[in-house]
Design a protein around this motif. Structure first.
Motif, PDB file in Angstrom:
ATOM      1  N   MET A 245       0.846  -1.306   0.121  1.00 17.21           N
ATOM      2  CA  MET A 245      -0.022   0.087  -0.106  1.00 17.21           C
ATOM      3  C   MET A 245       0.908   1.263   0.044  1.00 17.21           C
ATOM      4  O   MET A 245       0.646   2.205  -0.730  1.00 17.21           O
ATOM      5  N   LEU A 246       1.961   1.436   1.010  1.00 18.53           N
ATOM      6  CA  LEU A 246       2.848   2.340   0.854  1.00 18.53           C
ATOM      7  C   LEU A 246       3.640   2.682  -0.400  1.00 18.53           C
ATOM      8  O   LEU A 246       3.697   3.697  -0.833  1.00 18.53           O
ATOM      9  N   ALA A 247       4.185   1.454  -0.963  1.00 19.50           N
ATOM     10  CA  ALA A 247       4.839   1.330  -1.994  1.00 19.50           C
ATOM     11  C   ALA A 247       4.234   1.970  -3.195  1.00 19.50           C
ATOM     12  O   ALA A 247       4.647   2.971  -3.864  1.00 19.50           O
ATOM     13  N   ALA A 248       3.019   1.306  -3.330  1.00 20.34           N
ATOM     14  CA  ALA A 248       2.073   1.915  -4.572  1.00 20.34           C
ATOM     15  C   ALA A 248       1.781   3.657  -4.345  1.00 20.34           C
ATOM     16  O   ALA A 248       1.686   4.256  -5.115  1.00 20.34           O
ATOM     17  N   PHE A 249       1.625   3.965  -3.003  1.00 17.70           N
ATOM     18  CA  PHE A 249       1.207   5.482  -2.867  1.00 17.70           C
ATOM     19  C   PHE A 249       2.528   6.254  -3.361  1.00 17.70           C
ATOM     20  O   PHE A 249       2.361   7.204  -3.915  1.00 17.70           O
ATOM     21  N   CYS A 250       3.699   5.660  -2.873  1.00 12.73           N
ATOM     22  CA  CYS A 250       5.008   6.600  -3.140  1.00 12.73           C
ATOM     23  C   CYS A 250       5.154   6.548  -4.711  1.00 12.73           C
ATOM     24  O   CYS A 250       5.704   7.557  -5.401  1.00 12.73           O
ATOM     25  N   HIS A 251       4.793   5.269  -5.315  1.00  8.42           N
ATOM     26  CA  HIS A 251       5.066   5.239  -6.948  1.00  8.42           C
ATOM     27  C   HIS A 251       4.076   6.266  -7.490  1.00  8.42           C
ATOM     28  O   HIS A 251       4.600   6.896  -8.461  1.00  8.42           O
ATOM     29  N   GLY A 252       2.887   6.310  -7.007  1.00 10.16           N
ATOM     30  CA  GLY A 252       1.743   7.287  -7.581  1.00 10.16           C
ATOM     31  C   GLY A 252       2.433   8.656  -7.357  1.00 10.16           C
ATOM     32  O   GLY A 252       2.505   9.414  -8.473  1.00 10.16           O
ATOM     33  N   VAL A 253       2.941   9.186  -6.289  1.00  9.49           N
ATOM     34  CA  VAL A 253       3.219  10.423  -6.032  1.00  9.49           C
ATOM     35  C   VAL A 253       4.538  10.607  -7.011  1.00  9.49           C
ATOM     36  O   VAL A 253       4.472  11.707  -7.397  1.00  9.49           O
ATOM     37  N   LEU A 254       5.561   9.693  -7.132  1.00  9.15           N
ATOM     38  CA  LEU A 254       6.606  10.028  -7.952  1.00  9.15           C
ATOM     39  C   LEU A 254       6.234   9.905  -9.175  1.00  9.15           C
ATOM     40  O   LEU A 254       6.962  10.741 -10.155  1.00  9.15           O
ATOM     41  N   SER A 255       5.026   9.655  -9.644  1.00  9.88           N
ATOM     42  CA  SER A 255       4.617   9.516 -11.089  1.00  9.88           C
ATOM     43  C   SER A 255       3.809  10.838 -11.498  1.00  9.88           C
ATOM     44  O   SER A 255       3.458  10.941 -12.600  1.00  9.88           O
ATOM     45  N   GLY A 256       3.608  11.731 -10.370  1.00 13.32           N
ATOM     46  CA  GLY A 256       2.956  13.004 -10.541  1.00 13.32           C
ATOM     47  C   GLY A 256       1.567  12.928 -10.050  1.00 13.32           C
ATOM     48  O   GLY A 256       0.799  13.876 -10.221  1.00 13.32           O
ATOM     49  N   ASP A 257       1.082  11.828  -9.338  1.00 13.29           N
ATOM     50  CA  ASP A 257      -0.303  11.753  -8.973  1.00 13.29           C
ATOM     51  C   ASP A 257      -0.336  12.541  -7.532  1.00 13.29           C
ATOM     52  O   ASP A 257       0.248  12.650  -7.020  1.00 13.29           O
ATOM     53  N   ASP A 258      -1.646  13.373  -7.541  1.00 15.39           N
ATOM     54  CA  ASP A 258      -2.264  14.040  -6.153  1.00 15.39           C
ATOM     55  C   ASP A 258      -1.995  12.712  -5.119  1.00 15.39           C
ATOM     56  O   ASP A 258      -2.438  11.790  -5.578  1.00 15.39           O
ATOM     57  N   PRO A 259      -2.082  13.277  -3.906  1.00 18.31           N
ATOM     58  CA  PRO A 259      -2.044  12.237  -2.564  1.00 18.31           C
ATOM     59  C   PRO A 259      -3.240  11.308  -2.841  1.00 18.31           C
ATOM     60  O   PRO A 259      -3.162  10.129  -2.490  1.00 18.31           O
ATOM     61  N   ILE A 260      -4.236  11.811  -3.052  1.00 17.82           N
ATOM     62  CA  ILE A 260      -5.698  11.244  -3.084  1.00 17.82           C
ATOM     63  C   ILE A 260      -5.455  10.043  -3.961  1.00 17.82           C
ATOM     64  O   ILE A 260      -5.798   8.664  -3.923  1.00 17.82           O
ATOM     65  N   THR A 261      -5.186  10.433  -5.457  1.00 15.51           N
ATOM     66  CA  THR A 261      -5.154   9.414  -6.387  1.00 15.51           C
ATOM     67  C   THR A 261      -3.926   8.410  -5.982  1.00 15.51           C
ATOM     68  O   THR A 261      -4.181   7.152  -6.352  1.00 15.51           O
ATOM     69  N   ALA A 262      -2.947   8.900  -5.519  1.00 21.60           N
ATOM     70  CA  ALA A 262      -1.742   7.699  -5.243  1.00 21.60           C
ATOM     71  C   ALA A 262      -2.196   6.904  -3.967  1.00 21.60           C
ATOM     72  O   ALA A 262      -1.885   5.614  -4.079  1.00 21.60           O
ATOM     73  N   ALA A 263      -2.950   7.521  -2.990  1.00 19.79           N
ATOM     74  CA  ALA A 263      -3.645   6.616  -2.070  1.00 19.79           C
ATOM     75  C   ALA A 263      -4.571   5.547  -2.502  1.00 19.79           C
ATOM     76  O   ALA A 263      -4.535   4.475  -2.114  1.00 19.79           O
ATOM     77  N   ARG A 264      -5.424   5.981  -3.695  1.00 19.54           N
ATOM     78  CA  ARG A 264      -6.305   4.872  -4.038  1.00 19.54           C
ATOM     79  C   ARG A 264      -5.618   3.807  -4.668  1.00 19.54           C
ATOM     80  O   ARG A 264      -5.858   2.483  -4.678  1.00 19.54           O
ATOM     81  N   LEU A 265      -4.514   4.008  -5.178  1.00 17.39           N
ATOM     82  CA  LEU A 265      -3.586   3.143  -5.817  1.00 17.39           C
ATOM     83  C   LEU A 265      -2.990   2.285  -4.774  1.00 17.39           C
ATOM     84  O   LEU A 265      -2.740   1.218  -4.956  1.00 17.39           O
TER      85      LEU A 265
END
Length: 289
Positions: A245-265
């Motif tokens: 869960m945390l890794a996918a959040f971090c991956h999303g953030v690094l890919s340019g996602d906003d925190p909510i979108t990254a958290a959904r990932l």
């Protein structure tokens, strides 16, 4: 953008009972061994999602350490800063009920406890050029602070996983605004010893991501609080779900996602992980598509 993870690397031994666990006696079931450790799991998940990732950790100079380093490297994680130490490689022993839920676990983190501030500073260039630094709450305080300070000096965002209630309690006094912190990811029990989420934001944490198990999570920032539902999944084994869960959040953030979108990932990755008997799914990137 790349990530550096500083944290624990263990070998997991997971015993799943074939029936509801009965305390005080032997329970028939299945025992599996796989690479683990919070920091290492996060690093492998990040690498499997396509984020270039370096791990800073310590493992024993023993066959389990050899296996752990080889498996982590094979997953695409940079292991040049994984130190070999003259103590046994860390182990995590978990007993799971027949429904895959954790009943009890014991973690031997002796190898991780040898990690020094100098070991972390040796990875200073990798940290300074990363897009994100993830710190595992299992770290000895000098090692954790060394990584945090290096990242702060370079303007690299830092994420801390408190890991457990005792480890969270040891972090509480550090959340005082002296060092910038992008995110911290406690569950409700860990949050209880860290302080109220709104208070943590007032003390300088940009984002508090509170995990609420089957009920999902809550993202708290200066702009308010957002609740996110969990994704239903057939539970096979809960081990490693929080790390995914945390890794996918971090991956999303690094890919340019906003925190909510990254958290959904992150929620999607957790749901896929609990549906697998493996601590880290080798097909995580493909399964998330």
């Amino acid at each position: 953008m790349s990530a550096v993870v500083v944290g624990g690397a263990n070998m997991d031994l997971k015993a799943r009972s074939a029936r509801p666990v009965v305390a005080g006696t032997s329970n028939p079931g299945q025992v599996l061994r796989s690479p683990g450790g919070v920091g290492r799991n996060i690093a492998e998940n990040l690498a499997r999602l396509g984020t270039p990732t370096t791990l800073v950790a310590a493992v024993g100079s023993d066959p389990l350490g050899d296996e752990l380093v080889a498996a982590t490297a094979a997953a695409g994680v940079g292991v040049g800063f994984v130190r070999r130490v003259p103590v046994p490689t860390g182990t995590y022993v978990a007993v799971l009920d027949d429904d895959g839920e954790l009943t009890v676990a014991v973690s031997d983190m002796a190898a991780t406890e040898t990690l020094t501030d100098d070991d972390v500073r040796a990875a200073g260039r990798a940290i300074a050029t990363a897009g994100l630094l993830v710190l595992d709450g299992n770290l000895p305080r000098p090692a954790l602070l060394a990584g945090w300070d290096l990242a702060a000096e370079a303007g690299v965002p830092v994420v801390i996983d408190p890991v457990s209630v005792p480890k969270a309690a040891a972090l509480a006094d550090l959340l005082n605004g002296t060092r910038p912190l992008f995110a911290i990811t406690p569950n409700l029990d860990e949050l209880a010893v860290l302080g109220d989420a709104v208070d943590l934001v007032a003390r300088g944490v940009s984002l508090v991501w509170v995990r609420v198990g089957a009920e999902g999570s809550r993202l708290v920032t200066r702009d308010g609080s957002t609740r996110l539902p969990s994704i239903p999944a057939r539970v096979v084994d809960v081990t490693g779900a929080g790390d995914a869960m945390l890794a996918a959040f971090c991956h999303g953030v690094l890919s340019g996602d906003d925190p909510i979108t990254a958290a959904r990932l992150g929620h999607a990755a957790a749901a896929l992980t609990v549906a697998s008997p493996l601590t880290v799914r080798p097909d995580l990137e493909e399964a998330l598509r």
